[in-house]
Design a protein around this motif. Structure first.
Motif, PDB file in Angstrom:
ATOM      1  N   ASN A 194      81.775  84.951  17.467  1.00  0.00           N
ATOM      2  CA  ASN A 194      82.685  85.606  16.516  1.00  0.00           C
ATOM      3  C   ASN A 194      83.560  86.653  17.204  1.00  0.00           C
ATOM      4  N   ASN A 195      83.022  87.265  18.262  1.00  0.00           N
ATOM      5  CA  ASN A 195      83.740  88.328  18.961  1.00  0.00           C
ATOM      6  C   ASN A 195      84.313  87.866  20.301  1.00  0.00           C
ATOM      7  N   LYS A 196      84.216  86.572  20.572  1.00  0.00           N
ATOM      8  CA  LYS A 196      84.582  86.048  21.889  1.00  0.00           C
ATOM      9  C   LYS A 196      86.089  86.132  22.141  1.00  0.00           C
ATOM     10  N   THR A 197      86.451  86.513  23.359  1.00  0.00           N
ATOM     11  CA  THR A 197      87.826  86.438  23.833  1.00  0.00           C
ATOM     12  C   THR A 197      87.842  85.567  25.087  1.00  0.00           C
ATOM     13  N   HIS A 198      89.014  85.373  25.688  1.00  0.00           N
ATOM     14  CA  HIS A 198      89.073  84.573  26.911  1.00  0.00           C
ATOM     15  C   HIS A 198      88.390  85.259  28.085  1.00  0.00           C
ATOM     16  N   HIS A 199      87.981  86.536  27.890  1.00  0.00           N
ATOM     17  CA  HIS A 199      87.242  87.269  28.921  1.00  0.00           C
ATOM     18  C   HIS A 199      85.740  86.975  28.873  1.00  0.00           C
ATOM     19  N   HIS A 200      85.283  86.324  27.810  1.00  0.00           N
ATOM     20  CA  HIS A 200      83.845  86.129  27.601  1.00  0.00           C
ATOM     21  C   HIS A 200      83.477  84.651  27.668  1.00  0.00           C
ATOM     22  N   GLU A 201      82.311  84.375  28.248  1.00  0.00           N
ATOM     23  CA  GLU A 201      81.711  83.045  28.194  1.00  0.00           C
ATOM     24  C   GLU A 201      80.350  83.183  27.526  1.00  0.00           C
ATOM     25  N   VAL A 202      80.025  82.233  26.644  1.00  0.00           N
ATOM     26  CA  VAL A 202      78.764  82.291  25.897  1.00  0.00           C
ATOM     27  C   VAL A 202      78.006  80.978  26.073  1.00  0.00           C
ATOM     28  N   TYR A 203      76.749  81.078  26.539  1.00  0.00           N
ATOM     29  CA  TYR A 203      75.881  79.913  26.718  1.00  0.00           C
ATOM     30  C   TYR A 203      74.614  80.116  25.884  1.00  0.00           C
ATOM     31  N   ILE A 204      74.226  79.087  25.139  1.00  0.00           N
ATOM     32  CA  ILE A 204      72.964  79.157  24.402  1.00  0.00           C
ATOM     33  C   ILE A 204      71.909  78.357  25.159  1.00  0.00           C
ATOM     34  N   ILE A 205      70.751  78.957  25.315  1.00  0.00           N
ATOM     35  CA  ILE A 205      69.639  78.311  26.022  1.00  0.00           C
ATOM     36  C   ILE A 205      68.977  77.305  25.085  1.00  0.00           C
ATOM     37  N   GLY A 206      68.720  76.100  25.575  1.00  0.00           N
ATOM     38  CA  GLY A 206      68.172  75.040  24.743  1.00  0.00           C
ATOM     39  C   GLY A 206      66.664  75.100  24.611  1.00  0.00           C
ATOM     40  N   GLY A 207      66.159  74.357  23.633  1.00  0.00           N
ATOM     41  CA  GLY A 207      64.720  74.290  23.408  1.00  0.00           C
ATOM     42  C   GLY A 207      64.396  74.148  21.933  1.00  0.00           C
ATOM     43  N   LYS A 208      63.130  74.328  21.599  1.00  0.00           N
ATOM     44  CA  LYS A 208      62.676  74.221  20.214  1.00  0.00           C
ATOM     45  C   LYS A 208      63.103  75.453  19.433  1.00  0.00           C
ATOM     46  N   LEU A 209      63.804  75.258  18.326  1.00  0.00           N
ATOM     47  CA  LEU A 209      64.317  76.371  17.535  1.00  0.00           C
ATOM     48  C   LEU A 209      63.347  76.694  16.403  1.00  0.00           C
ATOM     49  N   SER A 210      62.893  77.955  16.370  1.00  0.00           N
ATOM     50  CA  SER A 210      62.000  78.409  15.310  1.00  0.00           C
ATOM     51  C   SER A 210      62.814  78.705  14.049  1.00  0.00           C
ATOM     52  N   LYS A 211      62.388  78.137  12.918  1.00  0.00           N
ATOM     53  CA  LYS A 211      63.089  78.364  11.658  1.00  0.00           C
ATOM     54  C   LYS A 211      63.007  79.823  11.238  1.00  0.00           C
ATOM     55  N   GLU A 212      61.855  80.450  11.472  1.00  0.00           N
ATOM     56  CA  GLU A 212      61.656  81.822  11.017  1.00  0.00           C
ATOM     57  C   GLU A 212      62.431  82.820  11.859  1.00  0.00           C
ATOM     58  N   SER A 213      62.317  82.739  13.173  1.00  0.00           N
ATOM     59  CA  SER A 213      62.964  83.714  14.047  1.00  0.00           C
ATOM     60  C   SER A 213      64.369  83.291  14.477  1.00  0.00           C
ATOM     61  N   GLN A 214      64.711  82.007  14.259  1.00  0.00           N
ATOM     62  CA  GLN A 214      65.987  81.432  14.711  1.00  0.00           C
ATOM     63  C   GLN A 214      66.160  81.659  16.215  1.00  0.00           C
ATOM     64  N   LEU A 215      65.033  81.591  16.922  1.00  0.00           N
ATOM     65  CA  LEU A 215      64.991  81.816  18.363  1.00  0.00           C
ATOM     66  C   LEU A 215      64.433  80.566  19.029  1.00  0.00           C
ATOM     67  N   VAL A 216      64.997  80.203  20.160  1.00  0.00           N
ATOM     68  CA  VAL A 216      64.523  79.049  20.921  1.00  0.00           C
ATOM     69  C   VAL A 216      63.268  79.444  21.708  1.00  0.00           C
ATOM     70  N   THR A 217      62.244  78.603  21.655  1.00  0.00           N
ATOM     71  CA  THR A 217      61.017  78.862  22.409  1.00  0.00           C
ATOM     72  C   THR A 217      60.549  77.555  23.048  1.00  0.00           C
ATOM     73  N   GLY A 218      59.436  77.634  23.767  1.00  0.00           N
ATOM     74  CA  GLY A 218      58.830  76.432  24.334  1.00  0.00           C
ATOM     75  C   GLY A 218      59.205  76.188  25.783  1.00  0.00           C
ATOM     76  N   GLY A 219      58.626  75.120  26.330  1.00  0.00           N
ATOM     77  CA  GLY A 219      58.765  74.824  27.759  1.00  0.00           C
ATOM     78  C   GLY A 219      60.178  74.571  28.211  1.00  0.00           C
ATOM     79  N   VAL A 220      60.999  73.921  27.380  1.00  0.00           N
ATOM     80  CA  VAL A 220      62.376  73.618  27.767  1.00  0.00           C
ATOM     81  C   VAL A 220      63.163  74.903  28.009  1.00  0.00           C
ATOM     82  N   SER A 221      63.027  75.839  27.103  1.00  0.00           N
ATOM     83  CA  SER A 221      63.765  77.099  27.238  1.00  0.00           C
ATOM     84  C   SER A 221      63.255  77.909  28.432  1.00  0.00           C
TER      85      SER A 221
END
Length: 251
Positions: free
Chosen positions: A130-157
């Motif tokens: 939402n706040n990204k400009t051409h100065h910023h790069e954003v990468y999301i780490i993959g893995g199992k997504l927890s519904k409660e915490s909305q955070l990726v966990t597990g061996g892949v991450s």
């Protein structure tokens, strides 16, 4: 303890730590698990919190889309976030977890500063975008997504994090203690945060002072693993005295 008093304690604990387990609430209140379950159910129906398996989470936990939603201790969290921004340098690679204080920091990221972000948090990724400009790069780490915490966990991450070396990590923290270190209620989240620490040159905890001197089940790291501890208080505050000798910077 009367029910109204129990409800107040439960809401305060959930707002402070974002997620609280039924067993911990039963111990704090010195009541049965059945009593706590009924209290949580009633508070969920009153929309004071959200009932989840094994406990409760705050209504604002990892909320990013509704800017009008009330955030617990928001003024303090904004103050902390402003201090945290001062630790960033142009060109930094930043690893950042979720949490309401970290989300406040994401809202304040300098738009003209060249920064690269990695995050295992879905709400954080969206806030950064939402706040990204051409100065910023954003990468999301993959893995199992927890519904409660909305955070990726597990061996892949965790495996993904071994391939990353970042300049600074802003680690979301629920429980911090000068002797017991940084702890978590969830084992998988604790393991993820350990991997985040291993990938980082500098480790920063942004936390409101009410979380200090609290402990949960699963150890993430010793408190002196931190490079910087940032609260809304002045470093000379009495509650911070036991943290001053731990070898990290107090902001």
């Amino acid at each position: 303890m009367q029910k109204t008093d129990r409800h107040q304690v439960i809401v305060e604990e959930v707002q402070l730590h974002n997620r609280v387990l039924l067993t911990d609430l039963a111990n704090i209140l010195n009541v049965s698990m059945d009593t706590v379950r009924r209290d949580i159910k009633e508070l969920d129906e009153l929309k004071k919190l959200r009932k989840v398996h094994g406990g409760a989470i705050s209504n604002g936990f990892n909320t990013y889309s509704d800017r009008s939603k009330e955030i617990f201790e928001q003024d303090s969290k904004v103050k902390i976030a402003k201090k945290g921004i001062s630790l960033l340098k142009n060109g930094d690679v930043v690893l950042i977890s979720g949490g309401s204080t970290n989300l406040e920091l994401a809202k304040l990221i300098p738009r003209k500063m060249d920064l690269t972000f990695f995050t295992p948090s879905l709400p954080m990724a969206i806030e950064l975008l939402n706040n990204k400009t051409h100065h910023h790069e954003v990468y999301i780490i993959g893995g199992k997504l927890s519904k409660e915490s909305q955070l990726v966990t597990g061996g892949v991450s965790i495996n993904s994090l071994t391939d990353i070396s970042v300049d600074v990590c802003f680690l979301g923290t629920g429980y911090l203690d000068s002797e017991k270190g940084i702890t978590e209620t969830d084992l998988e989240i604790a393991q993820l945060k350990k991997a985040m620490i291993d990938s980082s040159k500098r480790l920063v905890a942004l936390t409101i002072s009410k979380k200090l001197n609290t402990v949960s089940r699963y150890k993430i790291c010793e408190i002196n693993t931190l490079t910087d501890l940032v609260t809304e208080l002045e470093p000379s505050a009495k509650i911070l005295e036991s943290y001053k000798s731990k070898g990290f910077n107090l902001l």
